[in-house]
Design an enzyme around this catalytic site. Sequence first.
Site, mmCIF file in Angstrom:
data_model
loop_
_atom_site.group_PDB
_atom_site.id
_atom_site.type_symbol
_atom_site.label_atom_id
_atom_site.label_comp_id
_atom_site.label_asym_id
_atom_site.label_seq_id
_atom_site.Cartn_x
_atom_site.Cartn_y
_atom_site.Cartn_z
ATOM 1 N N LYS A 22 -2.160 -1.465 -3.860
ATOM 2 C CA LYS A 22 -3.013 -0.289 -3.835
ATOM 3 C C LYS A 22 -2.169 0.976 -3.945
ATOM 4 O O LYS A 22 -1.167 1.056 -3.245
ATOM 5 C CB LYS A 22 -3.779 -0.307 -2.506
ATOM 6 C CG LYS A 22 -4.676 0.860 -2.278
ATOM 7 C CD LYS A 22 -5.268 0.742 -0.906
ATOM 8 C CE LYS A 22 -6.068 1.995 -0.638
ATOM 9 N NZ LYS A 22 -6.512 2.081 0.703
ATOM 10 N N LYS B 178 0.858 -1.185 0.000
ATOM 11 C CA LYS B 178 0.000 0.000 0.000
ATOM 12 C C LYS B 178 0.894 1.235 0.000
ATOM 13 O O LYS B 178 1.691 1.445 0.919
ATOM 14 C CB LYS B 178 -0.917 0.005 1.219
ATOM 15 C CG LYS B 178 -1.740 1.284 1.300
ATOM 16 C CD LYS B 178 -2.833 1.209 2.340
ATOM 17 C CE LYS B 178 -3.568 2.531 2.427
ATOM 18 N NZ LYS B 178 -4.681 2.486 3.372
HETATM 19 C C1 PBG Z 1 -7.602 3.572 5.471
HETATM 20 C C2 PBG Z 1 -7.807 3.389 4.017
HETATM 21 C C3 PBG Z 1 -7.590 4.333 2.989
HETATM 22 C C4 PBG Z 1 -8.069 3.755 1.822
HETATM 23 C C5 PBG Z 1 -8.504 2.476 2.140
HETATM 24 N N1 PBG Z 1 -8.321 2.257 3.501
HETATM 25 C C6 PBG Z 1 -7.089 5.726 3.060
HETATM 26 C C7 PBG Z 1 -5.729 5.978 3.540
HETATM 27 O O1 PBG Z 1 -4.906 5.079 3.731
HETATM 28 O O2 PBG Z 1 -5.455 7.152 3.781
HETATM 29 C C8 PBG Z 1 -8.110 4.425 0.465
HETATM 30 C C9 PBG Z 1 -9.136 3.910 -0.478
HETATM 31 C C10 PBG Z 1 -9.421 4.776 -1.644
HETATM 32 O O3 PBG Z 1 -8.806 5.856 -1.860
HETATM 33 O O4 PBG Z 1 -10.314 4.394 -2.409
HETATM 34 N N2 PBG Z 1 -6.463 3.088 6.029
#
Ligand code: PBG
Length: 325
Positions: free
Chosen positions: A249, A196
């Site tokens: 992601k 991520k």
């Molecule tokens: C929370 C989380 C996020 C997303 C999924 N889980 C945001 C972040 O890490 O700030 C992003 C999902 C998206 O942008 O569609 N931890």
Amino acid sequence: MYPLQRNRRLRSSASIRALVQEHKLSSNDFIAPIFVESGQGKQTEIASMPGYFRYSLDQLPDEITTLWSLGIKGVLVFVKEEDHLKDNKGTAALNPKGLMQNAIKTIKNTVPEMVVFTDVALDPYSSYGHDGIVEKNQILNDPTVEVLAHMAASHIEAGADGVAPSDMMDGRVLKIRECFESNGWTNALIMSYSAKYASSFYGPFRDALDSAPGFGDKKTYQMDSANKQEALTETLRDLEEGADIIMVKPGLPYLDIVHYLAQHIQAPIAVYQVSGEYAMLKAAAQQGWLDYDAVMLEQLLAFKRAGAALIATYHAKEACRLINH
Ligand code: PBG
């Protein structure tokens, strides 16, 4: 060699193209993110995600029934917590009668066969908007992991099939897996956000959940976009710690990572096409600059071609409506 070989022969009719097609989208590929909010009778459109909504609990059954009828078999649940319930330790996340726990029950009561994954991270519950506990402007790792394991347990207790830790703390998959084993939950799934990235594509999502970090950024826990090798390191550690499915992601800007991992690991790879990607395509389509449906399907197919087994996408419903006939 030309003219003995002519590549266009295999493209000369729709039927021969269909016969030699290498990848195909199906409703089995998709996981639909679901945003839940408190209150009654609410379907709130997210300003930066036109056509995407947050639902109050009473509105969830209709939406889940629709998803199921389109062939969608998995959801990923996120909640928008009320401001007065937020604190530094994510206390509200552990409430057995909390919004997430009730959402899980509502979904499972509506369609028991729907695979329910829940987001596990502190940010929607955190007064600082960070994924972990904050002390002196630092995000603490080990105390956060303890809370995340409790949070994960409360989701499984409420009936979730699995959890999706999105926090990027070290060791959280192991702690969660140990917790599941000690409770005898041998079938509880972990879909870990392994690679991520600290991405600017999450902006609209943070609007949706009102979860933007109150100070700084997430670069001490989420990955540097410049790194590829590290994605494999993260992924192998999560698999060792007991993850069943790993995730990359965001999606399209990180297709090389999906492909790279697909060449090196055996576990199913999920890709998350994130909120900013959805917003970009919506905006371009609203301007009349792109053919929305065609570009959407082309992007989704790219994930499969790169090696993803699962695609978490805000397009799940729209895509199924197109590909189901
Ligand atoms: C929370 C989380 C996020 C997303 C999924 N889980 C945001 C972040 O890490 O700030 C992003 C999902 C998206 O942008 O569609 N931890």
